[in-house]
Design a protein around this motif. Structure first.
Motif, PDB file in Angstrom:
ATOM      1  N   TRP A  50      -0.879   5.252  -0.769  1.00 46.49           N
ATOM      2  CA  TRP A  50      -0.991   4.865   0.632  1.00 46.49           C
ATOM      3  C   TRP A  50      -0.026   3.768   1.030  1.00 46.49           C
ATOM      4  O   TRP A  50      -0.539   2.552   0.236  1.00 46.49           O
ATOM      5  CB  TRP A  50      -2.454   4.775   1.264  1.00 46.49           C
ATOM      6  CG  TRP A  50      -3.051   6.002   1.105  1.00 46.49           C
ATOM      7  CD1 TRP A  50      -3.925   6.567   0.159  1.00 46.49           C
ATOM      8  CD2 TRP A  50      -3.325   7.026   2.191  1.00 46.49           C
ATOM      9  NE1 TRP A  50      -4.457   7.840   0.378  1.00 46.49           N
ATOM     10  CE2 TRP A  50      -3.939   8.349   1.643  1.00 46.49           C
ATOM     11  CE3 TRP A  50      -2.602   7.192   3.364  1.00 46.49           C
ATOM     12  CZ2 TRP A  50      -4.149   9.237   2.622  1.00 46.49           C
ATOM     13  CZ3 TRP A  50      -2.864   8.391   4.119  1.00 46.49           C
ATOM     14  CH2 TRP A  50      -3.560   9.197   3.695  1.00 46.49           C
ATOM     15  N   TYR A  51       0.462   3.536   1.820  1.00 54.52           N
ATOM     16  CA  TYR A  51       1.272   2.433   2.472  1.00 54.52           C
ATOM     17  C   TYR A  51       0.878   2.254   3.763  1.00 54.52           C
ATOM     18  O   TYR A  51       0.424   3.169   4.530  1.00 54.52           O
ATOM     19  CB  TYR A  51       2.865   2.751   2.433  1.00 54.52           C
ATOM     20  CG  TYR A  51       3.352   2.541   0.981  1.00 54.52           C
ATOM     21  CD1 TYR A  51       3.079   3.780   0.239  1.00 54.52           C
ATOM     22  CD2 TYR A  51       4.018   1.526   0.661  1.00 54.52           C
ATOM     23  CE1 TYR A  51       3.656   3.580  -1.118  1.00 54.52           C
ATOM     24  CE2 TYR A  51       4.355   1.566  -0.804  1.00 54.52           C
ATOM     25  CZ  TYR A  51       4.333   2.634  -1.650  1.00 54.52           C
ATOM     26  OH  TYR A  51       4.904   2.697  -2.703  1.00 54.52           O
ATOM     27  N   ARG A  52       1.088   1.033   4.447  1.00 60.61           N
ATOM     28  CA  ARG A  52       0.954   0.701   5.706  1.00 60.61           C
ATOM     29  C   ARG A  52       1.829  -0.198   6.606  1.00 60.61           C
ATOM     30  O   ARG A  52       2.323  -0.942   5.718  1.00 60.61           O
ATOM     31  CB  ARG A  52      -0.686  -0.007   6.063  1.00 60.61           C
ATOM     32  CG  ARG A  52      -0.738  -1.354   5.385  1.00 60.61           C
ATOM     33  CD  ARG A  52      -2.180  -1.622   5.790  1.00 60.61           C
ATOM     34  NE  ARG A  52      -2.516  -2.972   5.110  1.00 60.61           N
ATOM     35  CZ  ARG A  52      -3.764  -3.821   5.047  1.00 60.61           C
ATOM     36  NH1 ARG A  52      -4.879  -2.906   5.543  1.00 60.61           N
ATOM     37  NH2 ARG A  52      -3.967  -4.840   4.657  1.00 60.61           N
ATOM     38  N   GLN A  53       2.113  -0.036   7.882  1.00 57.60           N
ATOM     39  CA  GLN A  53       3.010  -0.747   8.342  1.00 57.60           C
ATOM     40  C   GLN A  53       2.446  -1.240   9.699  1.00 57.60           C
ATOM     41  O   GLN A  53       2.351  -0.439  10.389  1.00 57.60           O
ATOM     42  CB  GLN A  53       4.421  -0.122   8.518  1.00 57.60           C
ATOM     43  CG  GLN A  53       5.401  -1.025   9.090  1.00 57.60           C
ATOM     44  CD  GLN A  53       6.652  -0.293   9.132  1.00 57.60           C
ATOM     45  OE1 GLN A  53       7.166   0.898   8.843  1.00 57.60           O
ATOM     46  NE2 GLN A  53       7.881  -1.151   9.001  1.00 57.60           N
ATOM     47  N   ALA A  54       2.291  -2.542   9.848  1.00 57.82           N
ATOM     48  CA  ALA A  54       1.887  -3.055  11.251  1.00 57.82           C
ATOM     49  C   ALA A  54       3.045  -3.543  11.933  1.00 57.82           C
ATOM     50  O   ALA A  54       4.170  -3.744  11.487  1.00 57.82           O
ATOM     51  CB  ALA A  54       1.037  -4.273  10.657  1.00 57.82           C
ATOM     52  N   PRO A  55       2.815  -3.715  13.405  1.00 57.54           N
ATOM     53  CA  PRO A  55       4.049  -4.076  14.023  1.00 57.54           C
ATOM     54  C   PRO A  55       4.523  -5.095  13.758  1.00 57.54           C
ATOM     55  O   PRO A  55       3.922  -6.372  13.492  1.00 57.54           O
ATOM     56  CB  PRO A  55       3.309  -4.129  15.527  1.00 57.54           C
ATOM     57  CG  PRO A  55       2.084  -3.145  15.381  1.00 57.54           C
ATOM     58  CD  PRO A  55       1.745  -3.378  14.023  1.00 57.54           C
TER      59      PRO A  55
ATOM     60  N   GLU B  47       3.972  -1.904   3.383  1.00 60.86           N
ATOM     61  CA  GLU B  47       3.408  -2.506   2.281  1.00 60.86           C
ATOM     62  C   GLU B  47       2.350  -1.582   1.583  1.00 60.86           C
ATOM     63  O   GLU B  47       1.857  -0.751   2.182  1.00 60.86           O
ATOM     64  CB  GLU B  47       2.756  -3.712   2.452  1.00 60.86           C
ATOM     65  CG  GLU B  47       1.273  -3.653   3.208  1.00 60.86           C
ATOM     66  CD  GLU B  47       0.347  -4.935   3.444  1.00 60.86           C
ATOM     67  OE1 GLU B  47       0.877  -5.881   3.039  1.00 60.86           O
ATOM     68  OE2 GLU B  47      -0.649  -4.751   4.435  1.00 60.86           O
ATOM     69  N   LEU B  48       2.424  -1.677   0.367  1.00 65.86           N
ATOM     70  CA  LEU B  48       1.501  -0.668  -0.639  1.00 65.86           C
ATOM     71  C   LEU B  48       0.199  -1.303  -0.487  1.00 65.86           C
ATOM     72  O   LEU B  48      -0.092  -2.220  -0.427  1.00 65.86           O
ATOM     73  CB  LEU B  48       1.816  -0.746  -2.218  1.00 65.86           C
ATOM     74  CG  LEU B  48       0.832   0.005  -3.102  1.00 65.86           C
ATOM     75  CD1 LEU B  48       0.961   1.352  -2.904  1.00 65.86           C
ATOM     76  CD2 LEU B  48       1.266  -0.306  -4.399  1.00 65.86           C
ATOM     77  N   VAL B  49      -0.756  -0.183  -0.080  1.00 63.33           N
ATOM     78  CA  VAL B  49      -2.154  -0.394   0.151  1.00 63.33           C
ATOM     79  C   VAL B  49      -2.794  -0.052  -1.150  1.00 63.33           C
ATOM     80  O   VAL B  49      -3.689  -0.644  -1.636  1.00 63.33           O
ATOM     81  CB  VAL B  49      -2.636   0.221   1.210  1.00 63.33           C
ATOM     82  CG1 VAL B  49      -4.276   0.090   1.310  1.00 63.33           C
ATOM     83  CG2 VAL B  49      -1.996   0.088   2.574  1.00 63.33           C
TER      84      VAL B  49
END
Length: 122
Positions: free
Chosen positions: A36-41, A46-48
């Motif tokens: 799982w990765y995430r991207q904030a505004p 980034e790798l979670v």
């Protein structure tokens, strides 16, 4: 081709929990890493958390002790249990899966889900 479908995002208050799921479908021969990765505004993706075929796990420092990644190989599905959520966890979460699929020949794949929004309100 391999297709990923994510589910489980939503809006929660600080301290709440969510569970994300990502199911892979297609002519899959084998799956190695799932993550799982995430991207904030305004920020980079980034790798979670990630989990190998041997169930070794890797977590970002910011989520250690709060998030748990797991997989069900019989369903080609990876999960992300997120507890004690914080506003800084707000982002679009993307599933990523690597492995091989069959289409007359074997091919490697590196597929991404469509993303699911997680919003944590303070």
């Amino acid at each position: 081709q391999v297709h990923l479908v994510e589910s489980g995002g939503g809006l929660v208050h600080t301290g709440g929990s969510l569970r994300l799921s990502c199911a892979a479908s297609g002519s899959i021969v084998s799956i190695t890493a799932m993550g799982w990765y995430r991207q904030a505004p305004g920020k980079q993706r980034e790798l979670v958390a990630a989990i190998s075929s041997g169930d070794s796990t890797n977590y970002a420092d910011s989520v250690k002790g709060r998030f748990t990644v797991s997989r069900d190989n019989s369903k080609n599905t990876v999960y992300l249990q997120m507890n004690t959520l914080k506003p800084e966890d707000t982002a679009v979460y993307y599933c990523n899966t690597k492995g091989t699929y069959y289409s007359r020949l074997w091919y490697p794949f590196d597929s991404w889900g469509q993303g699911t929004q997680v919003t944590v309100s303070s």
